[in-house]
Design an enzyme around this catalytic site. Structure first.
Site, short mmCIF file in Angstrom:
data_model
loop_
_atom_site.label_atom_id
_atom_site.label_comp_id
_atom_site.label_asym_id
_atom_site.label_seq_id
_atom_site.Cartn_x
_atom_site.Cartn_y
_atom_site.Cartn_z
N ASP A 15 -0.23 -5.15 -0.81
CA ASP A 15 0.61 -4.87 -1.98
C ASP A 15 1.06 -6.19 -2.61
O ASP A 15 2.04 -6.80 -2.18
CB ASP A 15 1.82 -4.03 -1.56
CG ASP A 15 2.69 -3.66 -2.77
OD1 ASP A 15 2.25 -3.88 -3.92
OD2 ASP A 15 3.81 -3.12 -2.55
N LYS A 54 4.72 -9.45 -7.26
CA LYS A 54 5.84 -9.83 -6.40
C LYS A 54 5.98 -11.35 -6.42
O LYS A 54 4.98 -12.06 -6.43
CB LYS A 54 5.57 -9.40 -4.95
CG LYS A 54 5.74 -7.93 -4.68
CD LYS A 54 5.47 -7.63 -3.20
CE LYS A 54 5.45 -6.14 -2.94
NZ LYS A 54 6.74 -5.48 -3.12
N ASP A 73 1.61 -2.92 4.35
CA ASP A 73 1.94 -1.79 3.48
C ASP A 73 1.05 -0.56 3.72
O ASP A 73 1.15 0.43 2.99
CB ASP A 73 1.87 -2.23 2.01
CG ASP A 73 2.94 -1.56 1.15
OD1 ASP A 73 3.90 -1.03 1.72
OD2 ASP A 73 2.78 -1.56 -0.08
N GLU A 131 4.01 1.44 -6.30
CA GLU A 131 2.67 2.05 -6.23
C GLU A 131 2.55 3.07 -5.11
O GLU A 131 1.72 3.98 -5.19
CB GLU A 131 1.62 0.95 -6.05
CG GLU A 131 1.41 0.44 -4.61
CD GLU A 131 2.63 -0.20 -3.98
OE1 GLU A 131 3.51 -0.67 -4.73
OE2 GLU A 131 2.72 -0.23 -2.73
N ARG A 143 4.44 5.50 -4.12
CA ARG A 143 4.73 6.88 -4.52
C ARG A 143 3.57 7.48 -5.33
O ARG A 143 3.39 8.70 -5.34
CB ARG A 143 6.06 6.93 -5.28
CG ARG A 143 6.10 6.16 -6.56
CD ARG A 143 7.52 5.88 -7.04
NE ARG A 143 8.16 4.81 -6.25
CZ ARG A 143 9.41 4.39 -6.41
NH1 ARG A 143 10.18 4.94 -7.31
NH2 ARG A 143 9.88 3.43 -5.67
#
Ligand code: BES
Ligand code: ZN
Ligand code: ZN
Length: 504
Positions: free
Chosen positions: A272, A279, A290, A351, A353
């Site tokens: 991620d 990020k 992740d 992302e 969800r």
């Protein structure tokens, strides 16, 4: 892999590289825990005094090594702290034993064989010690070149459990269960620790296929073409920025006598980066973790198969890599999800969800008796509960409480969290049916409310946000190593067992 044997040999007579015993505090004095009487005798009854001289206090987490006297077949005695001695010969408690066994196994890294003479009252204690030892012995060394450094870090080769009764059905079953569960937790840890350049969605799917073959599980993989054909806009939208395309894996265990079906859905973001909502440095170094939810789901399904549980367990692994690129989803894009709902992506870093939503809808189509999803979903949950506790949300209060109690029973820290309806309006979108982000406050609950919208009508559902405990960055403790922990596997396996037993 560390071997496990149950031995009827006495602590003084078994040949091993080390003999593990327990010590505890009784008021201000140090006492030797039951199980180590023969060892104490070899020290002329002065074992506690000798250990005190060496500075042992009996505190949990403490490990003291000392040379064994003549009369013992092991050259080294390792005393591990058990905290306060229980009153009137009560059990030390499963989690205390599990952690102490883990400390011992970690301390004995590089040794071939250790005999564990810790206090065992019943099969549950035997199981906890076996579990703790096998979890503590874990090492991730696949990426170290061979040589002395690698050898010194080799996990303890064999755990011989003394005091358990190999001819007792309950003890034998408990040890076998502990071994299967611990090995599956270690499988999850391996997947989590695997670098993301190697563990792509396709590689994860291949691992599921291989395990499926080995354990007689039905594994179906949807690749990016099949996902497009099926209309899985959430999973595709997250994966579309990566060179490593997404996958949705269904891994199913069935039992001919099963009366219930449990569906488990795992967030499997193999890396991620945040996507276009990139990020910042300092927040992406550990984001190979992740996919911990998908790893936990995968391991639980295999464990259910190995244990032959009388319940169907269907695992759904929602696998994608979240990367920024010219083809990546942008903040502002609208995705059409597998359910038909549209989602405005306001933040590409939310992302998890999106992939889970598609998998939840798909899982719901099979009308399972319950769905549990597991995900490293939000930083907000880490802020709320810290690094060792996962949050539980659900559309059914009893189910949420049951999972909380199960987690407690198996030694996993968790806490029930609400799904406050007033937080839903923060996700209202001027363009689409819903946005993938809402109020910042209560961000973990907002994510839970988003997921809830993709659960089929009338299906009991719970959501475990394991963002805190999934990956351990501090120094190892108890049976918890640095890196992937395998968080939630023990809870999920027990949930499957209780579902099989008709107790849920
Ligand atoms: N994978 C992260 C959540 C996470 C954070 C896992 C820390 C493990 C440790 C997730 O995809 C994420 O980035 N969530 C965002 C959501 C926000 C943009 C609404 C977050 O929590 O900041
Ligand atoms: Zn993210
Ligand atoms: Zn994420």
């Amino acid at each position: 892999m560390t071997a496990l044997t149950l031995s009827t040999a006495g602590a003084a007579t078994l040949r091993a590289d080390a003999l593990v015993i327990g010590v505890a505090k009784s008021g201000k004095t140090l006492v030797v825990a039951p199980g180590a009487e023969a060892v104490d005798k070899a020290f002329d009854g002065r074992l506690a005094a000798v250990l005190e001289t060496l500075g042992a206090s009996g505190a949990e987490g403490e490990a003291t090594k000392l040379p064994a006297p003549a009369g013992l077949k092991a050259p080294v005695v390792l005393a591990v702290g058990l905290g306060s001695a229980p009153e009137d010969g009560a059990s030390y408690g499963a989690e205390t034993l599990r952690r102490a066994a883990g400390v011992a196994a970690r301390t004995l890294t590089g040794s071939k064989k250790a005999a564990f003479a810790l206090p065992i009252d019943d099969a549950e204690d035997a199981s906890a010690i076996a579990e703790g030892a096998l979890l503590g012995a874990y090492a991730f060394d696949q990426y170290r070149s061979s040589g002395d450094a690698k050898d010194a870090k080799k996990p303890l080769g064999e755990v011989a459990l003394l005091g358990a009764k190999p001819r007792d059905k309950a003890h034998k079953a408990a040890a076998e269960r502990a071994q299967a569960v611990a090995e599956e937790i270690n499988r999850a840890r391996d997947l989590i620790n695997m670098p993301p350049n190697d563990l792509t969605p396709a590689a994860f799917a291949a691992a599921a296929q291989a395990a499926g073959k080995e354990h007689g599980l039905k594994v179906q993989v949807l690749d990016e073409k099949a996902l497009a054909k099926g209309g899985f806009g959430g999973i595709l939208g997250v994966g579309v920025g990566s060179q490593n395309p997404p996958r949705l894996v269904r891994i199913g265990y069935t039992h001919p006598k099963a009366e219930k079906t449990l569906a488990l859905v795992g967030k499997g973001i193999t890396y991620d980066s945040g996507g276009i909502s990139l990020k910042p440095a300092g927040h992406n170094e550990t984001m190979k973790c992740d996919m911990s939810g998908a790893a936990a789901v995968f391991s639980t399904v295999v464990a259910a198969a190995r244990l032959g549980l009388e319940v169907n367990v269907t695992g759904w692994l929602a696998l994608a890599e979240n990367m920024p690129s010219g083809s990546a989803t942008r903040p502002g894009d609208v995705l059409r999800m597998y359910s038909g709902k549209t989602v405005e992506v306001l933040n590409t870093d939310a992302e998890g969800r999106l992939v889970l939503a598609d998998a939840l809808t798909r899982a719901s189509e099979e009308h399972p008796d319950a769905i549990v999803d597991v995900a490293t979903l939000t930083g907000a949950m880490v802020l709320a509960l810290g690094n060792r506790t996962f949050g539980i949300m659900a559309n059914d209060d009893d189910f949420r409480s049951a999972i909380h109690e199960i987690a407690e029973e198996v030694g996993e820290a968790s806490w029930p969290m609400p799904l406050p309806a007033d937080l839903r309006k923060g996700m209202d979108s001027p363009t689409a049916d819903i946005a993938n982000m809402g109020e910042r406050m209560g961000g973990g609950l907002v994510a839970g409310l988003f997921l809830q919208e993709f659960v089929g009508e009338g299906i009991t559902w719970a959501h475990l946000d394991i963002a805190g405990p999934a990956f351990h960055e501090g120094a190892p403790y108890g049976y918890t190593p640095k890196g992937g922990t395998g968080s939630s596997v023990r809870t999920l396996v027990r949930l499957a067992e209780l579902t099989a037993a008709g107790e849920l």
